[in-house]
Design a protein around this motif. Structure first.
Motif, PDB file in Angstrom:
ATOM      1  N   CYS B  57       0.839  -1.218   0.000  1.00 56.02           N
ATOM      2  CA  CYS B  57       0.000   0.000   0.000  1.00 56.02           C
ATOM      3  C   CYS B  57       0.866   1.258   0.000  1.00 56.02           C
ATOM      4  CB  CYS B  57      -0.887   0.029   1.237  1.00 56.02           C
ATOM      5  SG  CYS B  57      -2.418  -0.821   0.986  1.00 56.02           S
ATOM      6  N   VAL B  58       1.891   1.258   0.855  1.00 54.14           N
ATOM      7  CA  VAL B  58       2.775   2.432   0.917  1.00 54.14           C
ATOM      8  C   VAL B  58       3.469   2.633  -0.429  1.00 54.14           C
ATOM      9  CG1 VAL B  58       4.858   3.357   2.002  1.00 54.14           C
ATOM     10  CG2 VAL B  58       3.121   2.309   3.398  1.00 54.14           C
ATOM     11  N   GLY B  59       3.923   1.518  -1.026  1.00 56.23           N
ATOM     12  CA  GLY B  59       4.571   1.602  -2.342  1.00 56.23           C
ATOM     13  C   GLY B  59       3.624   2.141  -3.390  1.00 56.23           C
ATOM     14  N   LEU B  60       2.407   1.650  -3.380  1.00 59.50           N
ATOM     15  CA  LEU B  60       1.413   2.082  -4.366  1.00 59.50           C
ATOM     16  C   LEU B  60       1.080   3.568  -4.200  1.00 59.50           C
ATOM     17  CD1 LEU B  60      -0.471   1.208  -6.658  1.00 59.50           C
ATOM     18  CD2 LEU B  60      -2.191   0.689  -4.967  1.00 59.50           C
ATOM     19  N   LEU B  61       0.923   3.987  -2.943  1.00 55.32           N
ATOM     20  CA  LEU B  61       0.644   5.410  -2.680  1.00 55.32           C
ATOM     21  C   LEU B  61       1.797   6.278  -3.184  1.00 55.32           C
ATOM     22  CD1 LEU B  61      -0.895   5.289   0.895  1.00 55.32           C
ATOM     23  CD2 LEU B  61      -2.037   5.954  -1.186  1.00 55.32           C
ATOM     24  N   THR B  62       3.017   5.803  -2.939  1.00 55.13           N
ATOM     25  CA  THR B  62       4.189   6.542  -3.422  1.00 55.13           C
ATOM     26  C   THR B  62       4.159   6.659  -4.940  1.00 55.13           C
ATOM     27  OG1 THR B  62       5.369   5.556  -1.582  1.00 55.13           O
ATOM     28  CG2 THR B  62       6.706   6.664  -3.221  1.00 55.13           C
ATOM     29  N   ASP B  63       3.785   5.572  -5.601  1.00 56.32           N
ATOM     30  CA  ASP B  63       3.676   5.593  -7.071  1.00 56.32           C
ATOM     31  C   ASP B  63       2.649   6.613  -7.520  1.00 56.32           C
ATOM     32  OD1 ASP B  63       5.495   3.736  -7.953  1.00 56.32           O
ATOM     33  OD2 ASP B  63       4.171   2.051  -7.537  1.00 56.32           O
ATOM     34  N   CYS B  64       1.486   6.581  -6.861  1.00 56.38           N
ATOM     35  CA  CYS B  64       0.381   7.450  -7.283  1.00 56.38           C
ATOM     36  C   CYS B  64       0.701   8.919  -7.053  1.00 56.38           C
ATOM     37  CB  CYS B  64      -0.897   7.096  -6.532  1.00 56.38           C
ATOM     38  SG  CYS B  64      -1.579   5.534  -7.026  1.00 56.38           S
ATOM     39  N   LEU B  65       1.472   9.216  -6.006  1.00 49.96           N
ATOM     40  CA  LEU B  65       1.751  10.621  -5.687  1.00 49.96           C
ATOM     41  C   LEU B  65       2.985  11.150  -6.403  1.00 49.96           C
ATOM     42  CD1 LEU B  65       0.965  10.510  -1.886  1.00 49.96           C
ATOM     43  CD2 LEU B  65      -0.425  11.472  -3.688  1.00 49.96           C
ATOM     44  N   SER B  66       3.719  10.267  -7.072  1.00 56.57           N
ATOM     45  CA  SER B  66       4.881  10.739  -7.819  1.00 56.57           C
ATOM     46  C   SER B  66       4.582  10.597  -9.303  1.00 56.57           C
ATOM     47  CB  SER B  66       6.118   9.928  -7.443  1.00 56.57           C
ATOM     48  OG  SER B  66       5.929   8.597  -7.858  1.00 56.57           O
ATOM     49  N   VAL B  67       5.582  10.939 -10.122  1.00 57.11           N
ATOM     50  CA  VAL B  67       5.350  10.826 -11.567  1.00 57.11           C
ATOM     51  C   VAL B  67       5.910   9.497 -12.102  1.00 57.11           C
ATOM     52  CG1 VAL B  67       5.267  13.275 -12.074  1.00 57.11           C
ATOM     53  CG2 VAL B  67       7.468  12.140 -11.930  1.00 57.11           C
ATOM     54  N   ASP B  68       6.374   8.658 -11.196  1.00 56.85           N
ATOM     55  CA  ASP B  68       6.976   7.388 -11.626  1.00 56.85           C
ATOM     56  C   ASP B  68       5.904   6.446 -12.176  1.00 56.85           C
ATOM     57  OD1 ASP B  68       9.123   8.569 -10.472  1.00 56.85           O
ATOM     58  OD2 ASP B  68       8.925   7.507  -8.573  1.00 56.85           O
ATOM     59  N   LEU B  70       3.368   3.575 -12.560  1.00 56.73           N
ATOM     60  CA  LEU B  70       2.611   2.902 -11.486  1.00 56.73           C
ATOM     61  C   LEU B  70       3.102   1.463 -11.316  1.00 56.73           C
ATOM     62  CD1 LEU B  70       0.263   4.190  -9.918  1.00 56.73           C
ATOM     63  CD2 LEU B  70      -1.273   2.796 -11.251  1.00 56.73           C
ATOM     64  N   GLY B  71       3.303   1.033 -10.099  1.00 56.34           N
ATOM     65  CA  GLY B  71       3.661  -0.352  -9.841  1.00 56.34           C
ATOM     66  C   GLY B  71       5.103  -0.549  -9.433  1.00 56.34           C
ATOM     67  N   THR B  72       6.001   0.351  -9.875  1.00 55.29           N
ATOM     68  CA  THR B  72       7.431   0.137  -9.588  1.00 55.29           C
ATOM     69  C   THR B  72       7.716   0.194  -8.090  1.00 55.29           C
ATOM     70  OG1 THR B  72       7.702   2.448 -10.167  1.00 55.29           O
ATOM     71  CG2 THR B  72       8.502   0.870 -11.752  1.00 55.29           C
ATOM     72  N   ASN B  73       7.278   1.275  -7.452  1.00 51.05           N
ATOM     73  CA  ASN B  73       7.525   1.391  -6.010  1.00 51.05           C
ATOM     74  C   ASN B  73       6.734   0.354  -5.223  1.00 51.05           C
ATOM     75  OD1 ASN B  73       9.421   3.563  -5.640  1.00 51.05           O
ATOM     76  ND2 ASN B  73       7.851   4.859  -6.536  1.00 51.05           N
ATOM     77  N   ALA B  74       5.540  -0.011  -5.732  1.00 48.83           N
ATOM     78  CA  ALA B  74       4.732  -1.033  -5.048  1.00 48.83           C
ATOM     79  C   ALA B  74       5.489  -2.364  -5.028  1.00 48.83           C
ATOM     80  CB  ALA B  74       3.389  -1.193  -5.744  1.00 48.83           C
ATOM     81  N   ILE B  75       6.094  -2.718  -6.159  1.00 54.16           N
ATOM     82  CA  ILE B  75       6.842  -3.984  -6.237  1.00 54.16           C
ATOM     83  C   ILE B  75       8.065  -3.927  -5.321  1.00 54.16           C
ATOM     84  CG2 ILE B  75       8.191  -5.474  -7.771  1.00 54.16           C
ATOM     85  CD1 ILE B  75       6.285  -4.604 -10.039  1.00 54.16           C
ATOM     86  N   ILE B  76       8.808  -2.806  -5.407  1.00 50.09           N
ATOM     87  CA  ILE B  76      10.034  -2.697  -4.591  1.00 50.09           C
ATOM     88  C   ILE B  76       9.691  -2.774  -3.101  1.00 50.09           C
ATOM     89  CG2 ILE B  76      11.961  -1.173  -3.965  1.00 50.09           C
ATOM     90  CD1 ILE B  76      11.804  -0.091  -6.863  1.00 50.09           C
ATOM     91  N   ALA B  77       8.657  -2.039  -2.686  1.00 49.36           N
ATOM     92  CA  ALA B  77       8.274  -2.031  -1.264  1.00 49.36           C
ATOM     93  C   ALA B  77       7.802  -3.427  -0.833  1.00 49.36           C
ATOM     94  CB  ALA B  77       7.180  -1.008  -1.021  1.00 49.36           C
ATOM     95  N   THR B 116      17.348   3.445  -9.572  1.00 55.98           N
ATOM     96  CA  THR B 116      18.006   2.628 -10.608  1.00 55.98           C
ATOM     97  C   THR B 116      16.975   2.037 -11.564  1.00 55.98           C
ATOM     98  OG1 THR B 116      19.550   2.039  -8.859  1.00 55.98           O
ATOM     99  CG2 THR B 116      19.760   0.843 -10.907  1.00 55.98           C
ATOM    100  N   VAL B 117      15.903   1.464 -10.995  1.00 58.60           N
ATOM    101  CA  VAL B 117      14.871   0.835 -11.836  1.00 58.60           C
ATOM    102  C   VAL B 117      14.222   1.870 -12.758  1.00 58.60           C
ATOM    103  CG1 VAL B 117      12.581  -0.253 -11.750  1.00 58.60           C
ATOM    104  CG2 VAL B 117      14.387  -1.075 -10.276  1.00 58.60           C
ATOM    105  N   LEU B 118      13.934   3.060 -12.209  1.00 58.65           N
ATOM    106  CA  LEU B 118      13.285   4.089 -13.029  1.00 58.65           C
ATOM    107  C   LEU B 118      14.201   4.562 -14.148  1.00 58.65           C
ATOM    108  CD1 LEU B 118      11.473   6.101 -10.255  1.00 58.65           C
ATOM    109  CD2 LEU B 118      10.422   4.772 -12.066  1.00 58.65           C
ATOM    110  N   SER B 119      15.495   4.663 -13.854  1.00 61.32           N
ATOM    111  CA  SER B 119      16.440   5.049 -14.915  1.00 61.32           C
ATOM    112  C   SER B 119      16.479   3.983 -15.994  1.00 61.32           C
ATOM    113  CB  SER B 119      17.839   5.241 -14.336  1.00 61.32           C
ATOM    114  OG  SER B 119      17.804   6.236 -13.383  1.00 61.32           O
ATOM    115  N   LEU B 120      16.437   2.711 -15.579  1.00 60.59           N
ATOM    116  CA  LEU B 120      16.448   1.615 -16.554  1.00 60.59           C
ATOM    117  C   LEU B 120      15.174   1.634 -17.405  1.00 60.59           C
ATOM    118  CD1 LEU B 120      17.843  -1.369 -14.472  1.00 60.59           C
ATOM    119  CD2 LEU B 120      18.862  -0.414 -16.523  1.00 60.59           C
ATOM    120  N   VAL B 121      14.050   1.837 -16.728  1.00 57.70           N
ATOM    121  CA  VAL B 121      12.754   1.820 -17.431  1.00 57.70           C
ATOM    122  C   VAL B 121      12.663   2.978 -18.415  1.00 57.70           C
ATOM    123  CG1 VAL B 121      10.275   2.198 -17.066  1.00 57.70           C
ATOM    124  CG2 VAL B 121      11.510   0.616 -15.620  1.00 57.70           C
ATOM    125  N   GLU B 122      13.121   4.146 -17.983  1.00 56.78           N
ATOM    126  CA  GLU B 122      13.010   5.331 -18.839  1.00 56.78           C
ATOM    127  C   GLU B 122      14.230   5.525 -19.728  1.00 56.78           C
ATOM    128  OE1 GLU B 122      12.152   8.442 -16.090  1.00 56.78           O
ATOM    129  OE2 GLU B 122      10.125   7.722 -15.729  1.00 56.78           O
TER     130      GLU B 122
END
Lengths: 319, 180
Positions: B57-68, B70-77, B116-122
């Motif tokens: 939930c915390v990861g998902l909220l972080t995803d939703c409130l940032s421009v990253d 969706l799902g990346t922070n949820a998976i990492i968390a 790191t993951v976001l840099s790889l994805v983008e």
């Protein structure tokens, strides 16, 4: 870990992966729901910040939380400045190489005598009327002589049907016309929607009614590559949609989107934003592309309107 | 139930403050990265399947409130939650040191992994040194805040214990019974 925890872990990971590959509509809606939930809390934080700011001013103290964060901001800005300087140096080298390559062309072009253009583009800096002043203007409080004296703003501009449309402080009096581009720096952020006598309304590119011709431009090692043209449509969300890009064209996330209108009057394209999502289904004839427009400041105060005007010098010579 | 309500309140508060104080949730301008503290609270105040649900939930909220994406922070968390659950499988004792170390490590892993993951994805350039610097700065400041919070809580508990009535030892019970 017991079975329940293991199953939960697998399920949550699958949900995470599913969200990553979810269609943009779902992503936008999910984000909107969460941002709506957070809004009351954000209001409280803003209120607390303003109270804290006013309290420190009242007691003659310097804003200590700001001071703490300012140092970090300075450090971050220094890093950014260094990066920009490096970019600047590489660009200067690139420009020098290009100048060397095209020196012959420059000499020829210098030799050509140029005539003054009949129609010239001009940028007019205009002020965006804030919510309060805009409301007062619409309700006639600022111009209370009313229609009896013939002083009345255009109905379309002050119409209560458009209370959310932003107002700018220029209208027919400065030769503004509908669809003139609204710029912030080199970025197109909207266009003029209705023109009144002294004020006008404008649409942001993210507005659901916004439409504009756009072109994809990709930066490669060999320079800029001009790709397909399409229609940029606002959706009422933070992302815009770029339609009418045929499937046979190549589209990549990160491609820049510029205006497609180019002529001898304004040969340089203007920036819209960049592609953040591009997908093509097996049976699709067109790409589904989402574009993130150039970021806007929290408060829009001054913008520029790009308009074309007749060159008065040419007219004067004729007369 | 009260614990979960408090947790919701704290997570909401922390993420709101982070968003309110910096324009983006992933901004490196603030030294304290509050989603890391929210994750620490979830790890400390829940166990098993609920712990994983909270971290996701915390990861998902972080995803939703940032421009990253969706799902990346949820998976990492969630992965961090799984790792913590596996490490704690043998037993769990919440001491100041364990909480501070957990905050330090989880914030570092989350921040570093997400960048790191976001840099790889983008498909952006990966500057591991810079990422590590930001992650270390955030994790150290988060650990310091966690340490201060734990100290406060310990102090609170100690004060509560001092103000409490006489302990229910055998002697006291006997005294209470005989007085009645």
């Amino acid at each position: 870990m017991n079975t329940k925890t293991t199953l939960t872990a697998c399920g949550l990971l699958l949900i995470g992966v599913g969200l990553y590959f979810a269609p943009s509509k779902v992503v936008v809606e999910t984000r909107a729901v969460v941002q709506d939930l957070v809004r009351p809390g954000l209001e409280l934080v803003r209120l607390a910040k303003s109270k804290l700011g006013s309290a420190t001013t009242y007691f003659g103290m310097s804003a200590s939380p700001d001071a703490i964060s300012q140092e970090q901001q300075i450090a971050a800005l220094r890093e950014e400045l260094e990066a920009e300087r490096e970019l600047n140096r590489s660009l200067q080298i690139r420009i020098a190489k290009l100048c060397e390559r095209h020196s012959d062309e420059i000499e020829i072009s210098n030799a050509i005598s140029r005539t003054e253009r009949l129609i010239v583009p001009s940028l007019v800096e205009v002020a965006v009327l804030g919510d309060t002043i805009g409301e007062e203007w619409r309700s006639g409080k600022l111009l209370d002589q009313g229609s009896q004296n013939g002083i009345r703003e255009n109905e379309l501009v002050i119409s209560p049907k458009n209370p959310n449309k932003s107002l700018i402080d220029v209208g027919e009096d400065t030769g503004l016309s509908i669809d003139d581009a609204i710029l912030l720096g080199r970025c197109v952020i909207g266009k003029v929607a209705q023109v009144g006598k002294w004020t006008s309304t404008f649409l942001l590119v993210t507005d659901a009614k916004y439409r504009g011709r756009a072109q994809l431009i990709r930066e490669t090692e060999n320079g800029y590559v001009y790709e397909a043209r399409g229609i940029l449509k606002g959706q009422g969300t933070e992302l815009c949609r770029l339609d009418d890009i045929p499937a046979e064209n190549s589209v990549q996330v990160g491609d820049a989107v510029y205006t497609a209108e180019r002529s001898g009057i304004l040969p340089t394209p203007l920036y819209y934003g960049k592609v953040v999502e591009a997908s093509l289904g097996q049976d699709d004839r067109e790409w589904t592309i989402y574009v993130r427009p150039a970021p806007l400041p929290t408060q829009l105060t001054l913008v520029q309107v790009l308009r074309t005007a007749i060159n008065q010098d040419r007219l004067a010579v004729k007369q | 139930m009260i614990r979960h309500l408090l947790l919701i309140l704290f997570v909401y508060g922390l993420l709101t403050i982070q968003v309110g104080c910096s324009r983006e949730l992933s901004s490196s301008l603030l030294p304290v990265w509050l989603p890391g503290l929210a994750l620490m609270l979830c790890l400390e105040f829940s166990t098993g399947a609920m712990l994983l649900a909270w971290t996701a939930c915390v990861g998902l909220l972080t995803d939703c409130l940032s421009v990253d994406p969706l799902g990346t922070n949820a998976i990492i968390a969630t992965v961090i939650g799984i790792m913590v659950t596996l490490i704690r499988a043998e037993g769990r004792v919440s001491t100041i040191t364990s909480v501070v170390v957990t905050t330090l490590l989880t914030t570092f892993v989350w921040r570093f992994a997400s960048m790191t993951v976001l840099s790889l994805v983008e498909t952006q350039s990966i500057n591991l040194e810079k990422f590590a610097q930001i992650a270390i700065k955030n994790s150290l400041s988060n650990a310091a805040v966690a340490w201060a919070l734990m100290l406060l809580m310990t102090f609170w508990r100690l004060m509560g214990a001092r103000d409490a009535g006489p302990s229910l030892s055998l002697r006291n019970r006997w005294t209470m019974l005989t007085n009645q």
